[in-house]
Design a protein around this motif. Structure first.
Motif, PDB file in Angstrom:
ATOM      1  N   THR A  91     -59.553 -24.673  37.442  1.00  0.00           N
ATOM      2  CA  THR A  91     -60.966 -24.864  37.081  1.00  0.00           C
ATOM      3  C   THR A  91     -61.096 -24.955  35.571  1.00  0.00           C
ATOM      4  O   THR A  91     -60.524 -24.143  34.840  1.00  0.00           O
ATOM      5  N   ARG A  92     -61.840 -25.954  35.114  1.00  0.00           N
ATOM      6  CA  ARG A  92     -62.201 -26.070  33.706  1.00  0.00           C
ATOM      7  C   ARG A  92     -63.723 -26.006  33.634  1.00  0.00           C
ATOM      8  O   ARG A  92     -64.411 -26.842  34.214  1.00  0.00           O
ATOM      9  N   LYS A  93     -64.242 -25.022  32.925  1.00  0.00           N
ATOM     10  CA  LYS A  93     -65.688 -24.888  32.800  1.00  0.00           C
ATOM     11  C   LYS A  93     -66.016 -24.188  31.498  1.00  0.00           C
ATOM     12  O   LYS A  93     -65.129 -23.716  30.786  1.00  0.00           O
ATOM     13  N   VAL A 117     -62.812 -31.565  25.932  1.00  0.00           N
ATOM     14  CA  VAL A 117     -62.482 -32.675  26.829  1.00  0.00           C
ATOM     15  C   VAL A 117     -61.850 -33.799  26.023  1.00  0.00           C
ATOM     16  O   VAL A 117     -62.487 -34.350  25.119  1.00  0.00           O
ATOM     17  N   PRO A 118     -60.620 -34.180  26.332  1.00  0.00           N
ATOM     18  CA  PRO A 118     -59.987 -35.292  25.609  1.00  0.00           C
ATOM     19  C   PRO A 118     -60.520 -36.629  26.111  1.00  0.00           C
ATOM     20  O   PRO A 118     -61.102 -36.709  27.197  1.00  0.00           O
ATOM     21  N   PRO A 119     -60.305 -37.705  25.378  1.00  0.00           N
ATOM     22  CA  PRO A 119     -60.759 -39.020  25.841  1.00  0.00           C
ATOM     23  C   PRO A 119     -60.087 -39.460  27.136  1.00  0.00           C
ATOM     24  O   PRO A 119     -60.681 -40.169  27.944  1.00  0.00           O
ATOM     25  N   VAL A 120     -58.811 -39.044  27.340  1.00  0.00           N
ATOM     26  CA  VAL A 120     -58.067 -39.382  28.558  1.00  0.00           C
ATOM     27  C   VAL A 120     -57.528 -38.093  29.150  1.00  0.00           C
ATOM     28  O   VAL A 120     -56.895 -37.292  28.454  1.00  0.00           O
ATOM     29  N   LEU A 121     -57.791 -37.898  30.432  1.00  0.00           N
ATOM     30  CA  LEU A 121     -57.358 -36.695  31.129  1.00  0.00           C
ATOM     31  C   LEU A 121     -56.559 -37.111  32.357  1.00  0.00           C
ATOM     32  O   LEU A 121     -57.031 -37.924  33.165  1.00  0.00           O
ATOM     33  N   ARG A 122     -55.350 -36.570  32.509  1.00  0.00           N
ATOM     34  CA  ARG A 122     -54.484 -36.937  33.622  1.00  0.00           C
ATOM     35  C   ARG A 122     -54.342 -35.765  34.589  1.00  0.00           C
ATOM     36  O   ARG A 122     -54.037 -34.654  34.174  1.00  0.00           O
ATOM     37  N   LEU A 123     -54.549 -36.055  35.870  1.00  0.00           N
ATOM     38  CA  LEU A 123     -54.419 -35.044  36.918  1.00  0.00           C
ATOM     39  C   LEU A 123     -53.205 -35.377  37.771  1.00  0.00           C
ATOM     40  O   LEU A 123     -53.102 -36.480  38.311  1.00  0.00           O
ATOM     41  N   ASN A 124     -52.282 -34.434  37.882  1.00  0.00           N
ATOM     42  CA  ASN A 124     -51.107 -34.604  38.728  1.00  0.00           C
ATOM     43  C   ASN A 124     -50.931 -33.317  39.530  1.00  0.00           C
ATOM     44  O   ASN A 124     -50.355 -32.351  39.050  1.00  0.00           O
ATOM     45  N   PHE A 155     -68.288 -30.401  33.529  1.00  0.00           N
ATOM     46  CA  PHE A 155     -68.588 -30.997  32.223  1.00  0.00           C
ATOM     47  C   PHE A 155     -69.944 -30.568  31.669  1.00  0.00           C
ATOM     48  O   PHE A 155     -70.344 -31.067  30.618  1.00  0.00           O
ATOM     49  N   THR A 156     -70.668 -29.708  32.355  1.00  0.00           N
ATOM     50  CA  THR A 156     -72.045 -29.412  31.961  1.00  0.00           C
ATOM     51  C   THR A 156     -72.141 -28.695  30.609  1.00  0.00           C
ATOM     52  O   THR A 156     -73.127 -28.845  29.900  1.00  0.00           O
ATOM     53  N   GLU A 157     -71.129 -27.906  30.251  1.00  0.00           N
ATOM     54  CA  GLU A 157     -71.134 -27.217  28.962  1.00  0.00           C
ATOM     55  C   GLU A 157     -69.933 -27.603  28.118  1.00  0.00           C
ATOM     56  O   GLU A 157     -69.650 -26.970  27.091  1.00  0.00           O
ATOM     57  N   ALA A 158     -69.231 -28.641  28.526  1.00  0.00           N
ATOM     58  CA  ALA A 158     -67.999 -29.020  27.841  1.00  0.00           C
ATOM     59  C   ALA A 158     -68.280 -29.627  26.472  1.00  0.00           C
ATOM     60  O   ALA A 158     -69.359 -30.157  26.210  1.00  0.00           O
ATOM     61  N   VAL A 159     -67.281 -29.559  25.606  1.00  0.00           N
ATOM     62  CA  VAL A 159     -67.358 -30.145  24.266  1.00  0.00           C
ATOM     63  C   VAL A 159     -66.711 -31.520  24.332  1.00  0.00           C
ATOM     64  O   VAL A 159     -65.502 -31.641  24.533  1.00  0.00           O
TER      65      VAL A 159
END
Length: 221
Positions: free
Chosen positions: A112-114, A119-126, A136-140
């Motif tokens: 979980t990320r909250k 938040v980077p421009p590109v995010l990879r999920l594996n 993303f509601t409070e993300a930078v």
């Protein structure tokens, strides 16, 4: 007096006892997924063999899930050279690591990320057999558009976005999977636009607002 215990001929470890890496386990997972698509394995067999591959520690254990599949090269087995072909000496290259924070990688886990996470421009999920929630509601944010690349097996991805955000899930390649987009797809007119693409095998992707956002809309706020 005690002696030195060794395995294999000449006091060396045999190929079957060599330890395997996560990259080799992922490669075997891709071969098993291909075998499902070709009708060589049922979904039940795929799940059972994936469990074995994820738990494998040696090449012998890992190759056991591939041994009866025709045309599959086992882990650690070199490809057969063509007649007259001279194999060139390998060129050692230093691997280039992915930028820190840009990859979320898990096995049989929940991630979980909250809050005010970067938040980077590109995010990879594996992820294999895992659940990932990105709030993303409070993300930078560093950019208006965020690209999320998915390469998951038997997992779930939940995207929780602000009221003005848009999410495009049209670039996903699905195998036995489903997507559920509860927010606007675009155009990207607000402060955040998320573009999701990649491959999802036997999993789900959901994009939604926070529960309080729905209540505010229902009450006319």
């Amino acid at each position: 007096m005690g002696g030195t215990e060794s395995t294999g001929a000449g006091g060396t470890v045999g190929d079957r006892e060599l330890r395997v890496s996560d990259a080799e386990r992922e490669h075997v997972g891709q071969l098993l997924q291909r075998a499902v698509g070709m009708g060589m394995l049922s979904l039940g067999e795929f799940t059972e063999r994936m469990d074995t591959a994820l738990a494998a520690k040696t090449r012998g254990e890992l190759n056991a899930v591939l041994i009866d599949l025709p045309g599959v090269r086992l882990v650690g087995q070199p490809a057969a050279p063509r007649p007259g072909f001279v194999r060139p000496a390998p060129v050692l290259r230093k691997p280039v690591p992915a930028p820190p924070g840009n990859v979320i990688r898990s096995r049989l886990s929940g991630v979980t990320r909250k809050g005010p996470w970067q938040v980077p421009p590109v995010l990879r999920l594996n992820n294999w057999f895992s659940g990932v929630t990105l709030d993303f509601t409070e993300a930078v944010m560093s950019t208006q558009v965020v690209e999320v690349h998915v390469d998951d097996y038997f997992g779930s991805v939940n995207l929780i976005v602000p009221a003005e955000a848009t999410v495009d899930l049209n670039g996903l390649d699905l195998l036995g999977s489903s997507i559920n987009n509860k927010v606007r797809t675009g155009p990207p007119l607000g402060p955040l636009h998320i573009v999701v693409h990649g491959q999802l095998r036997f999993g789900t992707v959901t994009a939604k607002h926070r529960f309080v956002t729905h209540w505010r809309r229902f009450l006319g706020h």
